[in-house]
Design an enzyme around this catalytic site. Structure first.
Site, PDB file in Angstrom:
ATOM      1  N   HIS A 101      81.231  36.616  59.431  1.00 62.74           N
ATOM      2  CA  HIS A 101      81.282  35.688  60.567  1.00 62.74           C
ATOM      3  C   HIS A 101      81.051  36.387  61.901  1.00 62.74           C
ATOM      4  CE1 HIS A 101      85.761  36.632  60.938  1.00 62.74           C
ATOM      5  NE2 HIS A 101      85.388  36.628  62.197  1.00 62.74           N
ATOM      6  N   ASP A 145      83.442  36.685  53.017  1.00 57.29           N
ATOM      7  CA  ASP A 145      83.234  37.017  54.430  1.00 57.29           C
ATOM      8  C   ASP A 145      83.048  38.526  54.597  1.00 57.29           C
ATOM      9  OD1 ASP A 145      83.052  36.838  57.156  1.00 57.29           O
ATOM     10  OD2 ASP A 145      85.135  36.253  57.497  1.00 57.29           O
ATOM     11  N   SER A 242      88.542  40.880  63.977  1.00 55.93           N
ATOM     12  CA  SER A 242      87.611  40.492  62.928  1.00 55.93           C
ATOM     13  C   SER A 242      86.706  41.651  62.511  1.00 55.93           C
ATOM     14  CB  SER A 242      86.731  39.338  63.395  1.00 55.93           C
ATOM     15  OG  SER A 242      87.433  38.134  63.401  1.00 55.93           O
TER      16      SER A 242
END
Length: 292
Positions: A101, A145, A242
């Site tokens: 992402h 992911d 992230s």
């Protein structure tokens, strides 16, 4: 994770979408502005109320985790602090592992990676341009992911982090503490650090995480084979972390990739969600992409 929950718009739209989506969002860093006035050497106040960092963590001394990588968007004005939007890890001399992402918005020609820099405002580490980006083919916003960045030039003198194997599942047992590191914020309303931070987070059972997230996101809110849950109300990852690692600090072995969670980081009922590195489909993708 959760593509339809991504924060990719201006802040006011982001907050509305977050509320509509049962107050659960990904740790996508484009939500915040980093055009803030300088404060202390290792800390600045973010413009937006939703920003990136490790909740309940501690500052990392220079050089402790040289395999850590900061992803930089060179289209942003300013220095590395302003440009950083996600984390990653060096997994071989010219490959960096991050979250899929993180690559939804950046243009490849504007993407750079700095490896081995602990404080973003210090001119240390090795800066590299990115030649290719590989996203796990099954990535759909809710699982898988993972992504690999190939660097134009190899990194020298830094030992890559190791990737967990299926034989190391015992290190993911509930209650066991692993380390998460990143440049994200310390909470929902918090200062933005220049210096890398770390926290020891307890692994949470898949059953508990599934019960919490499925209640607000539906049956596929949390997918045990693809995800690891870790963290509590005192320690957790947050927006901006992230792509960074969930790892065993002793063996320097990575078990997860920071993927998503509840937007008010450090909420007891909602642990952080990490991509499970030793899932066969994920691990095989990482190894194959790194060889290309």
């Amino acid at each position: 994770m959760w593509v339809d929950k991504f924060i990719r718009s201006p802040l006011w739209t982001t907050l509305v979408r977050a509320l509509v989506a049962a107050m659960v969002v990904s740790f996508v860093v484009f939500v915040q502005s980093r055009e803030a006035a300088p404060q202390a050497a290792d800390e600045r106040t973010p413009y937006a109320s939703v920003s990136p960092m490790i909740v309940g963590g501690t500052a990392v001394p220079n050089g402790k985790y040289p395999f850590m990588a900061a992803l930089l968007d060179k289209s942003r004005p300013g220095d590395a602090f302003d440009e950083q939007f996600c984390g990653g890890t060096l997994i071989d001399k010219d490959s960096v592992l991050t979250a899929a992402h993180c690559l939804v918005n950046p243009k490849p020609d504007k993407l750079q990676v700095v490896v081995g820099r602990t404080a973003l405002n210090q001119n240390r580490g090795q800066l590299r341009s990115v030649s290719r980006c590989f996203i796990q083919p099954r990535y759909n916003g809710n699982g898988y992911d993972a992504a690999v960045l190939k660097l134009r030039r190899a990194v020298k003198g830094i030992k890559p982090i190791k990737l967990a194997t299926a034989k190391q599942n015992k290190l993911e047992k509930p209650g066991r503490k692993l380390t998460v590191a990143g440049w994200g914020v310390t909470g929902f309303k918090s200062t933005q650090p220049n210096r890398l931070r770390q926290a020891r987070v307890p692994v949470v059972s898949d059953r508990r995480a599934e019960r919490s997230y499925d209640a607000v996101l539906g049956p596929s809110g949390y997918v045990p084979p693809l995800m690891i849950a870790a963290g509590n109300s005192k320690v957790n990852g947050c927006v901006g972390d992230s792509g960074g690692p969930l790892f065993d600090s002793g063996s320097r072995t990575q078990f997860g990739i920071v993927s998503g969670g509840y937007y008010k980081c450090g909420t007891a009922r909602y642990p952080g969600v990490y991509t499970e590195v030793n899932n066969p489909n994920i691990r095989n993708f990482i190894l194959a992409a790194a060889k290309r």
